[in-house]
Design a protein around this motif. Structure first.
Motif, PDB file in Angstrom:
ATOM      1  N   PHE A 296      67.713  16.378 -30.744  1.00 16.44           N
ATOM      2  CA  PHE A 296      66.653  15.610 -30.688  1.00 16.44           C
ATOM      3  C   PHE A 296      65.431  16.295 -31.346  1.00 16.44           C
ATOM      4  O   PHE A 296      65.043  17.538 -30.828  1.00 16.44           O
ATOM      5  N   HIS A 297      64.521  15.903 -32.092  1.00 18.81           N
ATOM      6  CA  HIS A 297      63.278  16.507 -32.550  1.00 18.81           C
ATOM      7  C   HIS A 297      62.351  16.511 -31.309  1.00 18.81           C
ATOM      8  O   HIS A 297      61.950  15.351 -30.745  1.00 18.81           O
ATOM      9  N   GLY A 298      61.956  17.343 -30.947  1.00 19.30           N
ATOM     10  CA  GLY A 298      60.665  17.523 -29.817  1.00 19.30           C
ATOM     11  C   GLY A 298      61.225  17.136 -28.569  1.00 19.30           C
ATOM     12  O   GLY A 298      62.576  17.108 -28.167  1.00 19.30           O
ATOM     13  N   ASP A 299      60.348  16.730 -27.619  1.00 25.94           N
ATOM     14  CA  ASP A 299      60.780  16.277 -26.202  1.00 25.94           C
ATOM     15  C   ASP A 299      60.852  14.549 -26.203  1.00 25.94           C
ATOM     16  O   ASP A 299      61.016  14.191 -25.022  1.00 25.94           O
ATOM     17  N   ASP A 300      60.725  13.871 -27.245  1.00 26.81           N
ATOM     18  CA  ASP A 300      60.821  12.412 -27.142  1.00 26.81           C
ATOM     19  C   ASP A 300      62.215  11.981 -27.169  1.00 26.81           C
ATOM     20  O   ASP A 300      62.684  11.674 -28.258  1.00 26.81           O
ATOM     21  N   LEU A 301      62.493  11.769 -25.808  1.00 25.46           N
ATOM     22  CA  LEU A 301      63.930  11.334 -25.574  1.00 25.46           C
ATOM     23  C   LEU A 301      63.912   9.890 -25.254  1.00 25.46           C
ATOM     24  O   LEU A 301      64.759   9.377 -24.573  1.00 25.46           O
ATOM     25  N   GLY A 302      62.654   8.978 -25.326  1.00 26.68           N
ATOM     26  CA  GLY A 302      62.409   7.787 -24.653  1.00 26.68           C
ATOM     27  C   GLY A 302      63.560   6.799 -25.416  1.00 26.68           C
ATOM     28  O   GLY A 302      64.304   6.984 -26.347  1.00 26.68           O
TER      29      GLY A 302
ATOM     30  N   ALA B 105      73.426  17.319 -19.044  1.00 31.61           N
ATOM     31  CA  ALA B 105      72.130  17.698 -18.981  1.00 31.61           C
ATOM     32  C   ALA B 105      71.226  17.969 -20.175  1.00 31.61           C
ATOM     33  O   ALA B 105      72.078  17.970 -21.278  1.00 31.61           O
ATOM     34  N   THR B 106      70.020  17.869 -19.887  1.00 36.14           N
ATOM     35  CA  THR B 106      68.978  17.835 -21.127  1.00 36.14           C
ATOM     36  C   THR B 106      68.408  19.222 -21.187  1.00 36.14           C
ATOM     37  O   THR B 106      67.847  19.734 -20.089  1.00 36.14           O
ATOM     38  N   PHE B 107      68.293  19.880 -22.312  1.00 37.03           N
ATOM     39  CA  PHE B 107      67.842  21.228 -22.444  1.00 37.03           C
ATOM     40  C   PHE B 107      66.285  20.775 -23.179  1.00 37.03           C
ATOM     41  O   PHE B 107      66.597  20.434 -24.415  1.00 37.03           O
ATOM     42  N   SER B 108      65.265  20.937 -22.616  1.00 40.07           N
ATOM     43  CA  SER B 108      63.875  20.523 -23.251  1.00 40.07           C
ATOM     44  C   SER B 108      63.829  21.591 -24.135  1.00 40.07           C
ATOM     45  O   SER B 108      64.452  22.654 -24.473  1.00 40.07           O
ATOM     46  N   THR B 109      62.165  21.444 -25.018  1.00 39.01           N
ATOM     47  CA  THR B 109      62.109  22.349 -25.948  1.00 39.01           C
ATOM     48  C   THR B 109      61.839  23.770 -25.481  1.00 39.01           C
ATOM     49  O   THR B 109      61.556  24.704 -26.340  1.00 39.01           O
ATOM     50  N   SER B 110      61.559  23.897 -24.055  1.00 37.56           N
ATOM     51  CA  SER B 110      61.191  25.305 -23.746  1.00 37.56           C
ATOM     52  C   SER B 110      62.440  25.951 -23.069  1.00 37.56           C
ATOM     53  O   SER B 110      62.289  26.944 -22.500  1.00 37.56           O
TER      54      SER B 110
ATOM     55  N   SER C  80      62.427  25.896 -30.063  1.00 36.37           N
ATOM     56  CA  SER C  80      61.371  25.142 -29.463  1.00 36.37           C
ATOM     57  C   SER C  80      61.025  23.652 -29.986  1.00 36.37           C
ATOM     58  O   SER C  80      60.192  22.977 -29.358  1.00 36.37           O
ATOM     59  N   ALA C  81      61.479  23.315 -31.082  1.00 31.09           N
ATOM     60  CA  ALA C  81      61.025  22.118 -31.886  1.00 31.09           C
ATOM     61  C   ALA C  81      62.055  21.029 -31.510  1.00 31.09           C
ATOM     62  O   ALA C  81      62.156  19.754 -32.194  1.00 31.09           O
ATOM     63  N   ALA C  82      62.994  21.446 -30.681  1.00 33.49           N
ATOM     64  CA  ALA C  82      64.290  20.612 -30.274  1.00 33.49           C
ATOM     65  C   ALA C  82      64.377  20.295 -28.965  1.00 33.49           C
ATOM     66  O   ALA C  82      64.374  21.409 -28.123  1.00 33.49           O
ATOM     67  N   SER C  83      64.940  19.305 -28.446  1.00 34.67           N
ATOM     68  CA  SER C  83      65.580  18.897 -27.142  1.00 34.67           C
ATOM     69  C   SER C  83      67.249  18.706 -27.382  1.00 34.67           C
ATOM     70  O   SER C  83      67.284  17.717 -28.330  1.00 34.67           O
ATOM     71  N   TRP C  84      67.963  19.459 -26.613  1.00 31.78           N
ATOM     72  CA  TRP C  84      69.376  18.771 -26.967  1.00 31.78           C
ATOM     73  C   TRP C  84      70.036  18.328 -25.574  1.00 31.78           C
ATOM     74  O   TRP C  84      69.776  18.673 -24.521  1.00 31.78           O
ATOM     75  N   VAL C  85      70.864  17.335 -25.717  1.00 28.70           N
ATOM     76  CA  VAL C  85      71.286  16.675 -24.669  1.00 28.70           C
ATOM     77  C   VAL C  85      72.820  16.911 -24.526  1.00 28.70           C
ATOM     78  O   VAL C  85      73.583  16.734 -25.679  1.00 28.70           O
TER      79      VAL C  85
END
Length: 167
Positions: free
Chosen positions: A18-24, A116-121, A154-159
């Motif tokens: 996903f782009h960024g941390d927006d996983l809503g 598990a979700t790996f955030s942008t950081s 850091s531009a993406a979050s991966w689930v």
């Protein structure tokens, strides 16, 4: 009449990027990788048998302890391995409500799902291996898969979702 063993280990996994941390609600991944397969590690299998037979000396792969680990190692999976093989590696705890397992005597009872979700950081490096663990460090590695999954930034979050089953 010959003996017929019917159960076999099956691993189905999915990585959603996903782009960024927006996983809503309504968030749509820009890439999805979905595959089958992995290698069981002797230490992980031993942990399963230990817990199955009532042992408590080995930590459970439960909501408190389970981790999905990712790394940049490319060494071939070997059942004697006890950790990911790369220089860069991160173990991430379960998302709320995971691992999931439905206890029953029906067909749905043959699976357990880890996510598990790996955030942008987190884990911003080339992902080339992954595994399931029962601790933030040390502990047992249940399984390991080596496959180039891309470079997380850091531009993406991966689930990462892993479903294990006996079929």
């Amino acid at each position: 009449m010959g003996r017929h063993d019917t159960a076999r280990w099956r691993c189905h996994w999915k990585l959603e990027k996903f782009h960024g941390d927006d996983l809503g609600p309504g968030a749509v991944p820009f890439e999805v990788i979905e595959r089958e397969g992995n290698a069981l590690m002797y230490g992980g299998v031993s942990a399963l048998w230990h817990r199955l037979t009532g042992g408590s000396a080995v930590t459970a792969f439960d909501a408190t302890n389970a981790r999905i680990g990712v790394g940049d190692g490319t060494a071939v999976a070997d059942p004697l391995q006890i950790d990911l093989q790369g220089t860069n590696k991160v173990r991430k705890g379960m998302d709320a409500g995971y691992p999931q397992h439905t206890d029953s005597t029906g067909a749905a009872a043959n699976t357990v799902t880890f996510r598990a979700t790996f955030s942008t950081s987190e884990a911003n490096f080339a992902w080339a291996e992954w595994g399931i663990f029962n601790g933030a460090s040390g502990g047992r590695m249940l399984n390991r898969k080596v496959e180039a999954l891309g470079t997380k930034t850091s531009a993406a979050s991966w689930v990462f979702t892993v479903q294990l089953s006996l079929v």
